[in-house]
Design a protein around this motif. Structure first.
Motif, PDB file in Angstrom:
ATOM      1  N   LEU A 235     -28.143  -6.028 -19.159  1.00  0.00           N
ATOM      2  CA  LEU A 235     -29.584  -6.267 -19.679  1.00  0.00           C
ATOM      3  C   LEU A 235     -30.402  -6.699 -18.520  1.00  0.00           C
ATOM      4  CD1 LEU A 235     -29.250  -7.169 -23.375  1.00  0.00           C
ATOM      5  CD2 LEU A 235     -29.833  -4.864 -22.526  1.00  0.00           C
ATOM      6  N   LYS A 236     -31.656  -6.547 -18.452  1.00  0.00           N
ATOM      7  CA  LYS A 236     -32.659  -7.369 -17.717  1.00  0.00           C
ATOM      8  C   LYS A 236     -33.090  -8.341 -18.288  1.00  0.00           C
ATOM      9  CE  LYS A 236     -32.829  -3.656 -14.212  1.00  0.00           C
ATOM     10  NZ  LYS A 236     -31.620  -4.352 -13.318  1.00  0.00           N
ATOM     11  N   GLU A 237     -33.946  -9.343 -17.636  1.00  0.00           N
ATOM     12  CA  GLU A 237     -34.742 -10.329 -18.333  1.00  0.00           C
ATOM     13  C   GLU A 237     -35.881  -9.775 -19.191  1.00  0.00           C
ATOM     14  OE1 GLU A 237     -36.422 -12.817 -15.190  1.00  0.00           O
ATOM     15  OE2 GLU A 237     -34.492 -13.368 -14.600  1.00  0.00           O
ATOM     16  N   LYS A 238     -36.507  -8.516 -19.088  1.00  0.00           N
ATOM     17  CA  LYS A 238     -37.471  -7.804 -19.424  1.00  0.00           C
ATOM     18  C   LYS A 238     -37.010  -7.323 -20.922  1.00  0.00           C
ATOM     19  CE  LYS A 238     -37.378  -3.598 -17.075  1.00  0.00           C
ATOM     20  NZ  LYS A 238     -36.703  -2.910 -18.319  1.00  0.00           N
ATOM     21  N   ASP A 239     -35.566  -7.022 -21.049  1.00  0.00           N
ATOM     22  CA  ASP A 239     -35.061  -6.425 -22.218  1.00  0.00           C
ATOM     23  C   ASP A 239     -34.814  -7.714 -23.499  1.00  0.00           C
ATOM     24  OD1 ASP A 239     -34.750  -4.115 -20.899  1.00  0.00           O
ATOM     25  OD2 ASP A 239     -32.783  -4.715 -20.020  1.00  0.00           O
ATOM     26  N   ILE A 240     -34.881  -8.982 -23.102  1.00  0.00           N
ATOM     27  CA  ILE A 240     -34.703  -9.890 -23.982  1.00  0.00           C
ATOM     28  C   ILE A 240     -36.031 -10.026 -24.904  1.00  0.00           C
ATOM     29  CG2 ILE A 240     -34.186 -12.393 -24.595  1.00  0.00           C
ATOM     30  CD1 ILE A 240     -31.821 -10.687 -23.679  1.00  0.00           C
ATOM     31  N   GLU A 260     -38.837 -20.589 -19.592  1.00  0.00           N
ATOM     32  CA  GLU A 260     -40.004 -20.078 -19.743  1.00  0.00           C
ATOM     33  C   GLU A 260     -40.296 -19.150 -18.602  1.00  0.00           C
ATOM     34  OE1 GLU A 260     -43.600 -19.009 -21.616  1.00  0.00           O
ATOM     35  OE2 GLU A 260     -42.103 -19.921 -22.483  1.00  0.00           O
ATOM     36  N   SER A 261     -40.076 -19.704 -17.293  1.00  0.00           N
ATOM     37  CA  SER A 261     -40.327 -18.802 -16.122  1.00  0.00           C
ATOM     38  C   SER A 261     -39.682 -17.620 -16.005  1.00  0.00           C
ATOM     39  CB  SER A 261     -40.160 -19.635 -15.049  1.00  0.00           C
ATOM     40  OG  SER A 261     -38.544 -19.668 -14.641  1.00  0.00           O
ATOM     41  N   LYS A 262     -38.564 -17.357 -16.778  1.00  0.00           N
ATOM     42  CA  LYS A 262     -37.604 -16.184 -16.822  1.00  0.00           C
ATOM     43  C   LYS A 262     -38.076 -15.331 -18.071  1.00  0.00           C
ATOM     44  CE  LYS A 262     -33.416 -16.650 -15.320  1.00  0.00           C
ATOM     45  NZ  LYS A 262     -33.517 -16.027 -14.087  1.00  0.00           N
ATOM     46  N   PHE A 263     -38.410 -15.967 -19.148  1.00  0.00           N
ATOM     47  CA  PHE A 263     -38.734 -15.363 -20.463  1.00  0.00           C
ATOM     48  C   PHE A 263     -39.817 -15.683 -20.829  1.00  0.00           C
ATOM     49  CE2 PHE A 263     -34.135 -16.148 -19.997  1.00  0.00           C
ATOM     50  CZ  PHE A 263     -33.605 -14.733 -19.772  1.00  0.00           C
ATOM     51  N   SER A 264     -41.104 -15.548 -20.297  1.00  0.00           N
ATOM     52  CA  SER A 264     -42.435 -15.731 -20.537  1.00  0.00           C
ATOM     53  C   SER A 264     -42.860 -15.554 -22.220  1.00  0.00           C
ATOM     54  CB  SER A 264     -43.486 -15.385 -19.523  1.00  0.00           C
ATOM     55  OG  SER A 264     -44.615 -16.028 -20.147  1.00  0.00           O
ATOM     56  N   GLY A 265     -42.864 -16.614 -23.051  1.00  0.00           N
ATOM     57  CA  GLY A 265     -43.287 -16.421 -24.047  1.00  0.00           C
ATOM     58  C   GLY A 265     -42.458 -16.081 -25.178  1.00  0.00           C
ATOM     59  N   LYS A 266     -41.151 -15.894 -24.809  1.00  0.00           N
ATOM     60  CA  LYS A 266     -40.063 -15.361 -25.709  1.00  0.00           C
ATOM     61  C   LYS A 266     -39.409 -16.748 -26.595  1.00  0.00           C
ATOM     62  CE  LYS A 266     -39.831 -11.151 -23.266  1.00  0.00           C
ATOM     63  NZ  LYS A 266     -38.860 -10.172 -22.607  1.00  0.00           N
ATOM     64  N   ILE A 267     -39.598 -17.959 -26.019  1.00  0.00           N
ATOM     65  CA  ILE A 267     -38.795 -19.134 -26.715  1.00  0.00           C
ATOM     66  C   ILE A 267     -39.580 -19.259 -27.910  1.00  0.00           C
ATOM     67  CG2 ILE A 267     -38.356 -21.554 -26.412  1.00  0.00           C
ATOM     68  CD1 ILE A 267     -38.900 -21.247 -23.583  1.00  0.00           C
ATOM     69  N   ILE A 268     -38.591 -19.420 -29.133  1.00  0.00           N
ATOM     70  CA  ILE A 268     -39.138 -19.729 -30.582  1.00  0.00           C
ATOM     71  C   ILE A 268     -39.471 -20.933 -30.569  1.00  0.00           C
ATOM     72  CG2 ILE A 268     -38.170 -19.693 -32.653  1.00  0.00           C
ATOM     73  CD1 ILE A 268     -36.827 -17.285 -32.600  1.00  0.00           C
TER      74      ILE A 268
END
Length: 276
Positions: A235-240, A260-268
């Motif tokens: 998978l890539k970062e965008k797939d998470i 956050e820099s790797k998965f922007s807006g995806k942290i619960i």
């Protein structure tokens, strides 16, 4: 093959299925015992597990609300409480970033058609919150030596040296926690030792910026394991879709900024890392 039980011939395939059903009930009872240690009575009733046969005849355990009671992390031999999955209500690809006191783990999971599949897991059993604490401890010791031109532990017996080390460690842990919510913290350790027959104390400020500089290599090291886990899961970062931060040290601001820099807006948000 046939078997005689109480004078009747019984198909062993049927007996095998009956045995498997009884075994699954036993497993459920065991899960119930384990989960009662994690949940209150109200929570336990909410997270009722059920079993079903899939087309291949295998047994699957699912959770009526959160999709599972617990995820077993084999590397660290611990349970990640399944209630964190309460926040995940749809089919998703999930990354769990677990920075605990003594170890660091990254797990990539996929929730699909009611089944939670662990796609990959990577970690570092020599990296954890204690390493961040240790950097502050060394900083305190160096600052003391600069101020008094003397090693903090000079001429101390084993008992006194251990006592002072414990006080320094406690101050470091408190400083780390405070810097998760504020930009500066004051480290005060009164009457830490005696120099020239006079008691001396430690009093210094530690900024979040300085703390980040002291620990930036530790934070960077976690990036490598994230990349390794994603690669193993293909998978890539965008797939998470969702990221869960687990473990008390995941509160560190630099850690959250990295994720956050790797998965922007995806942290619960809204999950207590110590309870997840």
């Amino acid at each position: 093959p046939k078997s005689i039980i109480q004078g009747d011939f019984v198909d062993m395939k049927i007996m095998t299925k009956i045995f498997a059903m009884v075994l699954s009930i036993g497993v459920l009872i065991l899960i119930g015992i384990v989960t009662q240690s994690f949940f209150s009575e109200t929570d336990y009733s909410t997270y009722g597990a059920v079993t079903y046969f899939d087309n291949s005849g295998q047994y699957q355990l699912i959770n009526s609300v959160a999709e599972d009671y617990v995820i077993y992390n084999a590397k660290e031999e611990k349970f990640i409480s399944g209630f964190v999955l309460y926040y995940i209500q749809k089919e998703e690809k999930i990354l769990v970033y677990d920075l605990g006191g003594g170890t660091f783990d990254v797990s990539v999971l996929e929730l699909f058609e009611g089944i939670l599949d662990v796609k990959s897991s990577r970690g570092n059993d020599r990296l954890g919150g204690k390493d961040f604490d240790s950097r502050i401890e060394k900083y305190i010791e160096k600052e003391f030596e600069k101020t008094y031109n003397q090693n903090l532990y000079k001429d101390l017996d084993v008992k006194n040296k251990l006592s002072i080390k414990l006080r320094v460690k406690e101050a470091a842990i408190n400083a780390k926690k405070e810097l998760s919510t504020q930009m500066t913290t004051t480290i005060n350790i009164p009457f830490i030792t005696i120099i020239n027959n006079k008691p001396v104390s430690i009093g210094m400020e530690l900024t979040r910026e300085k703390f980040n500089n002291l620990t930036k290599d530790l934070v960077k090291n976690t990036t490598e394991k994230i990349d390794e886990a994603l690669k193993a899961a293909k998978l890539k970062e965008k797939d998470i879709d969702t990221v869960l931060l687990v473990g008390g040290s995941s509160r560190i601001v630099a850690v959250r900024e990295l994720v956050e820099s790797k998965f922007s807006g995806k942290i619960i948000s809204g999950i207590n890392p110590d309870e997840a």
